[in-house]
Design a protein around this motif. Structure first.
Motif, PDB file in Angstrom:
ATOM      1  N   UNK A  67     -13.657  -7.857 -53.444  1.00  0.00           N
ATOM      2  CA  UNK A  67     -13.515  -6.761 -54.488  1.00  0.00           C
ATOM      3  C   UNK A  67     -14.693  -6.843 -55.589  1.00  0.00           C
ATOM      4  N   UNK A  68     -15.053  -7.863 -55.834  1.00  0.00           N
ATOM      5  CA  UNK A  68     -16.048  -8.037 -56.899  1.00  0.00           C
ATOM      6  C   UNK A  68     -17.442  -7.744 -56.087  1.00  0.00           C
ATOM      7  N   UNK A  69     -17.524  -7.889 -54.847  1.00  0.00           N
ATOM      8  CA  UNK A  69     -18.870  -7.375 -54.215  1.00  0.00           C
ATOM      9  C   UNK A  69     -18.815  -5.982 -54.179  1.00  0.00           C
ATOM     10  N   UNK A  70     -17.630  -5.163 -53.993  1.00  0.00           N
ATOM     11  CA  UNK A  70     -17.665  -3.745 -53.880  1.00  0.00           C
ATOM     12  C   UNK A  70     -18.054  -3.403 -55.316  1.00  0.00           C
ATOM     13  N   UNK A  71     -17.522  -3.968 -56.329  1.00  0.00           N
ATOM     14  CA  UNK A  71     -17.773  -3.374 -57.655  1.00  0.00           C
ATOM     15  C   UNK A  71     -19.218  -3.482 -57.921  1.00  0.00           C
ATOM     16  N   UNK A  72     -19.909  -4.655 -57.544  1.00  0.00           N
ATOM     17  CA  UNK A  72     -21.290  -4.864 -57.720  1.00  0.00           C
ATOM     18  C   UNK A  72     -22.214  -3.436 -56.905  1.00  0.00           C
ATOM     19  N   UNK A  73     -21.923  -3.574 -55.642  1.00  0.00           N
ATOM     20  CA  UNK A  73     -22.816  -2.425 -54.778  1.00  0.00           C
ATOM     21  C   UNK A  73     -22.258  -1.068 -55.530  1.00  0.00           C
ATOM     22  N   UNK A  74     -21.231  -0.521 -55.791  1.00  0.00           N
ATOM     23  CA  UNK A  74     -20.749   0.828 -56.633  1.00  0.00           C
ATOM     24  C   UNK A  74     -21.765   0.793 -57.850  1.00  0.00           C
ATOM     25  N   UNK A  75     -21.713  -0.463 -58.526  1.00  0.00           N
ATOM     26  CA  UNK A  75     -22.607  -0.126 -59.988  1.00  0.00           C
ATOM     27  C   UNK A  75     -24.078  -0.058 -59.652  1.00  0.00           C
ATOM     28  N   UNK A  76     -24.505  -0.927 -58.658  1.00  0.00           N
ATOM     29  CA  UNK A  76     -25.914  -0.909 -58.185  1.00  0.00           C
ATOM     30  C   UNK A  76     -26.308   0.670 -57.925  1.00  0.00           C
ATOM     31  N   UNK A  77     -25.379   1.216 -57.001  1.00  0.00           N
ATOM     32  CA  UNK A  77     -25.646   2.711 -56.731  1.00  0.00           C
ATOM     33  C   UNK A  77     -25.565   3.530 -57.723  1.00  0.00           C
ATOM     34  N   UNK A  78     -24.777   3.264 -58.658  1.00  0.00           N
ATOM     35  CA  UNK A  78     -24.715   4.269 -60.059  1.00  0.00           C
ATOM     36  C   UNK A  78     -25.932   3.958 -60.858  1.00  0.00           C
ATOM     37  N   UNK A  79     -26.396   3.036 -60.985  1.00  0.00           N
ATOM     38  CA  UNK A  79     -27.751   2.650 -61.684  1.00  0.00           C
ATOM     39  C   UNK A  79     -28.832   3.393 -60.906  1.00  0.00           C
ATOM     40  N   UNK A  80     -28.730   3.201 -59.453  1.00  0.00           N
ATOM     41  CA  UNK A  80     -29.939   3.870 -58.828  1.00  0.00           C
ATOM     42  C   UNK A  80     -29.854   5.605 -59.130  1.00  0.00           C
ATOM     43  N   UNK A  81     -28.693   5.935 -58.699  1.00  0.00           N
ATOM     44  CA  UNK A  81     -28.642   7.441 -59.156  1.00  0.00           C
ATOM     45  C   UNK A  81     -29.030   7.906 -60.695  1.00  0.00           C
ATOM     46  N   UNK A  82     -28.579   7.018 -61.601  1.00  0.00           N
ATOM     47  CA  UNK A  82     -29.004   7.208 -63.023  1.00  0.00           C
ATOM     48  C   UNK A  82     -30.424   7.075 -63.201  1.00  0.00           C
ATOM     49  N   UNK A  83     -31.154   6.184 -62.471  1.00  0.00           N
ATOM     50  CA  UNK A  83     -32.669   6.060 -62.624  1.00  0.00           C
ATOM     51  C   UNK A  83     -33.251   7.116 -61.974  1.00  0.00           C
ATOM     52  N   UNK A  84     -32.721   7.384 -60.716  1.00  0.00           N
ATOM     53  CA  UNK A  84     -33.352   8.815 -60.118  1.00  0.00           C
ATOM     54  C   UNK A  84     -33.314  10.083 -60.760  1.00  0.00           C
ATOM     55  N   UNK A  85     -32.163  10.152 -61.579  1.00  0.00           N
ATOM     56  CA  UNK A  85     -31.966  11.443 -62.325  1.00  0.00           C
ATOM     57  C   UNK A  85     -32.849  11.557 -63.437  1.00  0.00           C
ATOM     58  N   UNK A  86     -33.479  10.390 -63.846  1.00  0.00           N
ATOM     59  CA  UNK A  86     -34.418  10.616 -64.887  1.00  0.00           C
ATOM     60  C   UNK A  86     -35.937  10.738 -64.355  1.00  0.00           C
ATOM     61  N   UNK A  87     -35.987  10.600 -63.049  1.00  0.00           N
ATOM     62  CA  UNK A  87     -37.307  11.185 -62.794  1.00  0.00           C
ATOM     63  C   UNK A  87     -37.699  12.463 -62.728  1.00  0.00           C
ATOM     64  N   UNK A  88     -39.202  12.976 -62.976  1.00  0.00           N
ATOM     65  CA  UNK A  88     -39.532  14.258 -62.887  1.00  0.00           C
ATOM     66  C   UNK A  88     -39.082  14.962 -61.588  1.00  0.00           C
ATOM     67  N   UNK A  89     -39.087  16.245 -61.380  1.00  0.00           N
ATOM     68  CA  UNK A  89     -38.839  16.743 -60.232  1.00  0.00           C
ATOM     69  C   UNK A  89     -40.088  16.694 -59.423  1.00  0.00           C
ATOM     70  N   UNK A  90     -39.995  16.741 -57.961  1.00  0.00           N
ATOM     71  CA  UNK A  90     -41.204  16.486 -57.039  1.00  0.00           C
ATOM     72  C   UNK A  90     -41.704  17.794 -56.693  1.00  0.00           C
ATOM     73  N   UNK A  91     -41.438  19.012 -57.332  1.00  0.00           N
ATOM     74  CA  UNK A  91     -41.807  20.225 -56.673  1.00  0.00           C
ATOM     75  C   UNK A  91     -43.363  20.646 -57.397  1.00  0.00           C
ATOM     76  N   UNK A  92     -44.164  21.080 -56.230  1.00  0.00           N
ATOM     77  CA  UNK A  92     -45.504  21.077 -56.707  1.00  0.00           C
ATOM     78  C   UNK A  92     -45.726  22.599 -56.715  1.00  0.00           C
TER      79      UNK A  92
END
Length: 100
Positions: A67-92
């Motif tokens: 269960x601790x591993x699942x919590x760590x994996x889900x937290x890592x996914x959330x952090x990655x989504x949070x970081x990606x949402x802060x990136x500028x859009x890739x449209x040119x």
């Protein structure tokens, strides 16, 4: 007869050896190889700090390693989504016509 307590043995480096070590380490820190290794480490340390302080990962909500591993994996996914949402859009300008 009363004996005075013995002085504890000296631990650590002598002042001369400490100074020599400090000078050697400071010289090594100026090399490009050391700076490249440290750049990687500083990035990892920032991520670990974000997890520990920003997401409460010092304490686990659940009991058991699975269960601790699942919590760590889900937290890592959330952090990655949070970081990606802060990136500028890739449209040119070439892709802009598809957005109309």
């Amino acid at each position: 007869m009363h004996h005075l307590p013995r002085k504890p043995p000296h631990r650590g480096l002598s002042p001369t050896r400490a100074r020599d070590l400090q000078l050697r380490v400071r010289t090594e820190q100026q090399t490009p190889e050391w700076k490249a290794r440290y750049a990687v480490r500083s990035g990892v340390e920032g991520t670990v700090n974000e997890f520990a302080h920003g997401h409460g990962m010092r304490r686990c909500r659940y009991r058991g390693q699975g269960k601790a591993h699942v919590q760590h994996v889900l937290t890592a996914i959330a952090v990655n989504i949070e970081r990606l949402s802060g990136l500028p859009s890739r449209t040119t300008s070439t892709n802009a016509r598809f957005l109309d």
